[in-house]
Enzyme design. Sequence first.
Site, short mmCIF file in Angstrom:
data_model
loop_
_atom_site.label_atom_id
_atom_site.label_comp_id
_atom_site.label_asym_id
_atom_site.label_seq_id
_atom_site.Cartn_x
_atom_site.Cartn_y
_atom_site.Cartn_z
N GLY A 16 -87.16 -110.36 -46.04
CA GLY A 16 -88.04 -110.41 -47.20
C GLY A 16 -89.01 -111.57 -47.11
N GLY A 17 -89.39 -111.94 -45.89
CA GLY A 17 -90.24 -113.14 -45.70
C GLY A 17 -91.73 -112.90 -45.91
N GLY A 18 -92.11 -111.68 -46.27
CA GLY A 18 -93.54 -111.39 -46.44
C GLY A 18 -94.10 -111.92 -47.74
N ARG A 41 -89.64 -104.24 -45.88
CA ARG A 41 -89.90 -102.81 -45.82
C ARG A 41 -91.38 -102.48 -45.64
NH1 ARG A 41 -86.88 -100.55 -50.99
NH2 ARG A 41 -87.31 -102.65 -51.72
N ARG A 68 -80.83 -102.11 -45.51
CA ARG A 68 -79.77 -101.14 -45.83
C ARG A 68 -79.39 -100.28 -44.63
NH1 ARG A 68 -82.78 -99.03 -51.26
NH2 ARG A 68 -84.54 -99.21 -49.85
N PHE A 98 -83.70 -105.36 -61.30
CA PHE A 98 -84.51 -105.07 -62.49
C PHE A 98 -83.62 -105.21 -63.71
CE2 PHE A 98 -83.24 -100.96 -60.61
CZ PHE A 98 -82.43 -100.46 -61.62
N TYR A 148 -76.10 -116.75 -61.84
CA TYR A 148 -75.25 -115.74 -62.49
C TYR A 148 -74.32 -115.04 -61.50
CZ TYR A 148 -79.00 -112.18 -61.62
OH TYR A 148 -79.92 -111.34 -61.06
N LYS A 163 -74.58 -110.34 -56.07
CA LYS A 163 -74.75 -111.76 -55.71
C LYS A 163 -73.39 -112.48 -55.70
CE LYS A 163 -79.37 -112.16 -55.45
NZ LYS A 163 -80.08 -112.51 -54.21
N GLY A 190 -82.86 -120.72 -60.07
CA GLY A 190 -83.08 -120.19 -61.42
C GLY A 190 -84.43 -119.50 -61.43
C1 HXC Z 1 -83.66 -98.32 -64.78
C2 HXC Z 1 -84.37 -98.07 -62.59
C3 HXC Z 1 -85.38 -99.06 -62.77
C4 HXC Z 1 -85.48 -99.67 -64.06
C5 HXC Z 1 -85.46 -98.35 -60.72
N1 HXC Z 1 -84.48 -97.68 -61.31
N2 HXC Z 1 -86.05 -99.22 -61.57
N3 HXC Z 1 -83.52 -97.71 -63.58
N4 HXC Z 1 -84.61 -99.28 -65.03
N5 HXC Z 1 -86.39 -100.62 -64.32
C6 HXC Z 1 -83.65 -96.62 -60.73
C7 HXC Z 1 -84.49 -95.43 -60.29
O1 HXC Z 1 -84.75 -94.57 -61.37
C8 HXC Z 1 -83.56 -94.80 -59.26
O2 HXC Z 1 -82.52 -94.08 -59.85
C9 HXC Z 1 -82.90 -96.01 -58.61
O3 HXC Z 1 -83.05 -97.09 -59.51
C10 HXC Z 1 -83.54 -96.40 -57.30
O4 HXC Z 1 -84.93 -96.56 -57.50
P1 HXC Z 1 -85.96 -96.48 -56.28
O5 HXC Z 1 -87.28 -96.93 -56.78
O6 HXC Z 1 -85.84 -95.15 -55.63
O7 HXC Z 1 -85.29 -97.53 -55.29
P2 HXC Z 1 -85.91 -98.42 -54.17
O8 HXC Z 1 -87.20 -97.87 -53.63
O9 HXC Z 1 -84.81 -98.66 -53.23
O10 HXC Z 1 -86.30 -99.78 -54.93
C11 HXC Z 1 -85.34 -100.75 -55.25
C12 HXC Z 1 -85.72 -101.51 -56.53
C13 HXC Z 1 -87.17 -101.99 -56.48
C14 HXC Z 1 -84.76 -102.68 -56.69
C15 HXC Z 1 -85.54 -100.54 -57.69
O11 HXC Z 1 -87.50 -102.64 -57.71
C16 HXC Z 1 -87.38 -102.97 -55.35
O12 HXC Z 1 -87.46 -102.57 -54.20
N6 HXC Z 1 -87.49 -104.26 -55.63
C17 HXC Z 1 -87.66 -105.30 -54.58
C18 HXC Z 1 -88.31 -106.50 -55.12
C19 HXC Z 1 -87.49 -107.15 -56.23
O13 HXC Z 1 -86.87 -106.47 -57.04
N7 HXC Z 1 -87.53 -108.47 -56.26
C20 HXC Z 1 -86.89 -109.22 -57.32
C21 HXC Z 1 -85.64 -109.78 -56.81
S1 HXC Z 1 -85.12 -111.09 -57.84
P3 HXC Z 1 -82.55 -92.45 -60.11
O14 HXC Z 1 -81.19 -92.13 -60.60
O15 HXC Z 1 -83.64 -92.24 -61.13
O16 HXC Z 1 -82.87 -91.85 -58.77
C22 HXC Z 1 -83.52 -111.32 -57.60
C23 HXC Z 1 -82.97 -112.66 -58.00
C24 HXC Z 1 -82.34 -112.68 -59.31
O17 HXC Z 1 -82.84 -110.52 -57.11
C25 HXC Z 1 -82.46 -114.04 -59.99
C26 HXC Z 1 -83.58 -114.09 -61.01
C27 HXC Z 1 -83.60 -115.31 -61.88
#
Ligand code: HXC
Length: 285
Positions: A16-18, A41, A68, A98, A148, A163, A190
């Site tokens: 995720g280095g991009g 990706r 994955r 999310f 968390y 996590k 955080g």
């Molecule tokens: C409910 C959701 C949703 C949402 C996705 N889904 N977003 N459900 N609320 N907001 C559901 C979809 O409907 C689907 O289920 C399933 O999740 C998979 O969604 P896809 O979009 O097909 O998955 P994918 O392409 O693999 O994407 C994964 C992702 C996406 C996590 C959903 O947001 C992503 O790639 N994010 C990467 C970047 C990211 O999130 N960075 C932040 C990390 S922060 P169904 O049943 O409908 O098929 C972090 C640190 C935490 O982790 C600390 C913070 C302080």
Amino acid sequence: MFRNDLLKDKAILITGGGTGIGNSIARKYGSLGAKIAILGRREDVLKEAVDDFRKNGITASYRSCDVRNPEQISQTLDFFQEEIGPIDVLVNNAAGNFVSPTEKLSPHAVDSILNIVLHGTIYMTLEMGKRWIKSRRGGVVLDIVTPYAWTGSAYVVPSAAAKAGVLAVVRSLAVEWAKYGIRHVAIAPGAFPTPATRKNLFPLEGMEQAMLERIPLGRTGKLDEIANLATYLVSEEASFINGEVVTIDGGEWLRGAGEFSGLSVLSDEQWDMIKEISKKKTTTK
Ligand code: HXC
């Protein structure tokens, strides 16, 4: 704050280095002499990042890879070995998350987070570790977790579970693989706002401000601050730190944990009243 050659000739792979935190860590490592490999990706995002690194004199390489997929991981490690030589440090930063009421999650949504964060991190670590053990090279694994991971958190249950699992891997392998010269460390950040966290974690107006009010230092983190910590932890200067997680959150999680921490909203007048009341002698019957 570091010597310019602190990471000279180290080959470092950042998942995720991009973008975001991973990108700022990669840039910092590169500026201190490391050869950088990034995967993720989205090929266009990786290419843009590597073009930028190279413009700044950093040796860098990229390859599109979904953590994955163990087969893609193996091919990607072969590719980077050719491109920049054997990897010395692995940073497991790629994550997905999310906010959602848990009862609204589909099994696929749960899997999507667990697969990226928990399975992806373990697949990366396993493939890298096997190579380090076979070639008798030591190495360092730095995992990005979150406070968390140990407190849990409402509305991000799959991420909290994943996590927590990653932190358990760090602490377990810190012991098991130390004999191979492999060191494990983690950072628990955080709030470090990036475009991805804004979109997925603070999508509505007011959410980011509300989070800001929870942080004792009254501000969010700067990406350079996390990059500095990530630099120290993988460098030789930290070679006796193993299995440790360092929190960098402005005191946020401890504020939530302390029973009386919410009293910071009281005014001076209210504190004076409290003093008066508590100084009065308690009458016992
Ligand atoms: C409910 C959701 C949703 C949402 C996705 N889904 N977003 N459900 N609320 N907001 C559901 C979809 O409907 C689907 O289920 C399933 O999740 C998979 O969604 P896809 O979009 O097909 O998955 P994918 O392409 O693999 O994407 C994964 C992702 C996406 C996590 C959903 O947001 C992503 O790639 N994010 C990467 C970047 C990211 O999130 N960075 C932040 C990390 S922060 P169904 O049943 O409908 O098929 C972090 C640190 C935490 O982790 C600390 C913070 C302080």
